[in-house]
Design a protein around this motif. Structure first.
Motif, mmCIF file in Angstrom:
data_model
loop_
_atom_site.group_PDB
_atom_site.id
_atom_site.type_symbol
_atom_site.label_atom_id
_atom_site.label_comp_id
_atom_site.label_asym_id
_atom_site.label_seq_id
_atom_site.Cartn_x
_atom_site.Cartn_y
_atom_site.Cartn_z
ATOM 1 N N MET A 57 0.776 -1.333 -0.057
ATOM 2 C CA MET A 57 0.003 -0.024 -0.047
ATOM 3 C C MET A 57 0.881 1.144 0.070
ATOM 4 O O MET A 57 0.540 2.195 -0.629
ATOM 5 N N ASN A 58 2.130 1.448 0.822
ATOM 6 C CA ASN A 58 2.736 2.512 0.872
ATOM 7 C C ASN A 58 3.449 2.851 -0.419
ATOM 8 O O ASN A 58 3.761 3.782 -0.772
ATOM 9 N N GLU A 59 3.723 1.531 -1.142
ATOM 10 C CA GLU A 59 4.529 1.714 -2.345
ATOM 11 C C GLU A 59 3.622 2.370 -3.505
ATOM 12 O O GLU A 59 4.039 3.562 -4.095
ATOM 13 N N ARG A 60 2.312 2.047 -3.285
ATOM 14 C CA ARG A 60 1.400 2.698 -4.557
ATOM 15 C C ARG A 60 1.281 4.293 -3.789
ATOM 16 O O ARG A 60 0.910 4.995 -4.882
ATOM 17 N N PHE A 61 1.096 4.386 -2.708
ATOM 18 C CA PHE A 61 0.653 5.860 -2.025
ATOM 19 C C PHE A 61 2.079 6.713 -2.507
ATOM 20 O O PHE A 61 1.761 7.793 -2.882
ATOM 21 N N THR A 62 3.418 6.072 -2.334
ATOM 22 C CA THR A 62 4.545 7.006 -2.342
ATOM 23 C C THR A 62 4.596 7.005 -3.981
ATOM 24 O O THR A 62 5.050 8.448 -4.152
ATOM 25 N N THR A 63 4.357 6.345 -4.857
ATOM 26 C CA THR A 63 4.204 6.564 -6.461
ATOM 27 C C THR A 63 3.268 8.045 -6.595
ATOM 28 O O THR A 63 3.651 8.930 -7.173
ATOM 29 N N ILE A 64 2.111 7.978 -6.014
ATOM 30 C CA ILE A 64 1.141 9.204 -6.089
ATOM 31 C C ILE A 64 1.714 10.396 -5.761
ATOM 32 O O ILE A 64 1.916 11.384 -6.341
ATOM 33 N N VAL A 65 2.088 10.393 -4.581
ATOM 34 C CA VAL A 65 2.638 11.403 -3.812
ATOM 35 C C VAL A 65 4.079 11.971 -4.456
ATOM 36 O O VAL A 65 4.185 13.359 -4.836
ATOM 37 N N ASN A 66 4.909 10.959 -4.906
ATOM 38 C CA ASN A 66 6.092 11.700 -5.772
ATOM 39 C C ASN A 66 5.725 12.183 -7.108
ATOM 40 O O ASN A 66 6.426 13.006 -7.704
ATOM 41 N N SER A 67 4.844 11.501 -7.526
ATOM 42 C CA SER A 67 4.160 11.956 -9.090
ATOM 43 C C SER A 67 3.706 13.309 -8.970
ATOM 44 O O SER A 67 4.052 14.341 -9.764
ATOM 45 N N LEU A 68 3.052 13.778 -7.822
ATOM 46 C CA LEU A 68 2.479 15.155 -7.819
ATOM 47 C C LEU A 68 3.434 16.236 -7.293
ATOM 48 O O LEU A 68 3.682 17.060 -7.839
ATOM 49 N N ARG A 69 4.566 15.633 -6.643
ATOM 50 C CA ARG A 69 5.572 16.366 -6.188
ATOM 51 C C ARG A 69 6.451 16.853 -7.300
ATOM 52 O O ARG A 69 7.032 17.903 -7.400
ATOM 53 N N ASN A 70 6.585 15.763 -8.155
ATOM 54 C CA ASN A 70 7.430 16.177 -9.802
ATOM 55 C C ASN A 70 6.568 17.115 -10.513
ATOM 56 O O ASN A 70 7.171 17.917 -11.007
ATOM 57 N N LEU A 71 5.408 17.390 -10.016
ATOM 58 C CA LEU A 71 4.619 18.393 -10.805
ATOM 59 C C LEU A 71 4.325 19.493 -9.864
ATOM 60 O O LEU A 71 3.359 20.283 -10.304
ATOM 61 N N GLU A 72 5.267 19.556 -9.031
ATOM 62 C CA GLU A 72 5.097 20.720 -8.014
ATOM 63 C C GLU A 72 3.818 20.854 -7.075
ATOM 64 O O GLU A 72 3.513 22.028 -6.840
ATOM 65 N N VAL A 73 3.252 19.897 -6.811
ATOM 66 C CA VAL A 73 2.209 19.825 -6.053
ATOM 67 C C VAL A 73 2.510 19.061 -4.592
ATOM 68 O O VAL A 73 3.031 17.833 -4.781
ATOM 69 N N GLU A 74 2.504 19.958 -3.650
ATOM 70 C CA GLU A 74 3.104 19.214 -2.246
ATOM 71 C C GLU A 74 1.957 19.177 -1.219
ATOM 72 O O GLU A 74 0.915 19.990 -1.243
ATOM 73 N N TYR A 75 2.238 18.106 -0.412
ATOM 74 C CA TYR A 75 0.850 18.012 0.562
ATOM 75 C C TYR A 75 1.799 17.905 1.958
ATOM 76 O O TYR A 75 2.986 17.611 2.135
ATOM 77 N N ALA A 76 1.233 18.593 3.095
ATOM 78 C CA ALA A 76 1.977 18.701 4.382
ATOM 79 C C ALA A 76 1.985 17.000 4.709
ATOM 80 O O ALA A 76 1.322 16.549 4.544
ATOM 81 N N SER A 77 3.111 17.207 5.684
ATOM 82 C CA SER A 77 3.163 15.637 6.055
ATOM 83 C C SER A 77 2.028 15.117 7.181
ATOM 84 O O SER A 77 1.656 13.896 6.974
ATOM 85 N N ALA A 78 1.439 16.147 7.798
ATOM 86 C CA ALA A 78 0.345 15.507 8.499
ATOM 87 C C ALA A 78 -0.783 15.192 7.621
ATOM 88 O O ALA A 78 -1.821 14.264 8.078
ATOM 89 N N ASP A 79 -1.052 15.933 6.551
ATOM 90 C CA ASP A 79 -2.131 15.394 5.537
ATOM 91 C C ASP A 79 -1.659 14.089 5.010
ATOM 92 O O ASP A 79 -2.580 13.264 4.657
ATOM 93 N N LEU A 80 -0.499 13.866 4.703
ATOM 94 C CA LEU A 80 -0.223 12.294 4.218
ATOM 95 C C LEU A 80 -0.580 11.348 5.431
ATOM 96 O O LEU A 80 -0.784 10.264 4.776
ATOM 97 N N VAL A 81 -0.105 11.678 6.502
ATOM 98 C CA VAL A 81 -0.215 10.798 7.646
ATOM 99 C C VAL A 81 -1.762 10.505 7.724
ATOM 100 O O VAL A 81 -2.374 9.310 7.994
ATOM 101 N N ARG A 82 -2.742 11.471 7.845
ATOM 102 C CA ARG A 82 -4.032 11.298 7.817
ATOM 103 C C ARG A 82 -4.603 10.593 6.705
ATOM 104 O O ARG A 82 -5.348 9.545 6.925
#
Length: 246
Positions: free
Chosen positions: A152-177
């Motif tokens: 699950m974490n691998e899938r989630f990390t792929t989505i988050v990193n893809s957004l980060r590459n497009l300059e979209v960042e989420y706060a750490s607390a939002d990722l945890v929730r």
């Protein structure tokens, strides 16, 4: 013990694949062969900034326009020309043959950077569409049946990193929730325990995943031990019945 020859060392580096051919050297520029653009883009930015922050300004903003003939250049004009030449050389030297031919003719590092970005990320319209698609994946993300925490974490990390590459960042607390809310119902007691004992604004995603993996392994051990306990219970009951008969 004899040292490997340069030829053997070279062939060994090639065998690891194009993606990792340049390794993780701090002094060697990341090489781009046309795949994993987001990965290369982030590493190239870090490499240029660590080499000279002024070079990164040239890549983003382009060189200053100089109207005077070269013989009349000021010190600033010469410095600007030197920075652009150095940044352009860094960009060209980081590209494999196919990507090099894609940007041949570009006179500045900014031209090269922008052309690669459009080629591999698309225009601003395509980029916005991609961002919206990834955001939808993020919002609807849940843990799949029979999926482990690590999977699950691998899938989630792929989505988050893809957004980060497009300059979209989420706060750490939002990722945890988001990860906590993605867990199935049988994880509810664990989620409640974490929310009650941890400050989610200070809990990192890595710490959360580590805690969930530990809990998952504990549940797996209990599942393996359950049949043994049932067998012991049946054997004890049979023994008791036999003793009563006797």
């Amino acid at each position: 013990m004899a040292k490997p020859s340069p030829e053997k060392m070279s062939s060994g580096s090639v065998s690891t694949g194009i993606f990792m051919a340049d390794g993780f050297s701090q002094t060697r520029r990341p090489r781009f062969e046309g795949v994993h653009y987001g990965y290369w883009k982030n590493r190239m930015e870090l490499f240029i900034c660590s080499t000279d922050p002024d070079l990164w300004d040239i890549v983003l903003d382009g060189p200053l326009e100089v109207k005077e003939a070269r013989g009349k250049w000021t010190y600033t004009d010469k410095k600007n020309f030197q920075l652009n030449s150095k940044a352009t050389n860094l960009m060209y030297c980081a590209l494999g043959p196919e990507e090099y031919h894609r940007v041949t003719g570009c006179k500045s590092a900014k031209e090269i950077w922008d052309k690669l970005q459009i080629s591999h990320e698309g225009t601003s319209h395509v980029k916005i569409s991609r961002i919206n698609s990834l955001k939808q994946e993020f919002e609807s993300f849940i843990m799949k049946p029979d999926e482990s925490i690590r999977e699950m974490n691998e899938r989630f990390t792929t989505i988050v990193n893809s957004l980060r590459n497009l300059e979209v960042e989420y706060a750490s607390a939002d990722l945890v929730r988001k990860v906590l809310w993605a867990l199935p119902k049988e994880w509810t007691p664990k989620v409640i325990a974490i929310e009650g004992s941890k400050d989610l604004t200070k809990l990192s995603l890595d710490e959360l995943i580590g805690s969930l993996v530990t809990h998952e392994e504990k549940l797996r051990r209990e599942e393996l031990e359950e049949p043994k306990r049932e067998k012991k219970g049946i054997a004890f009951k049979a023994t008791s019945q036999q003793e009563e008969l006797e």
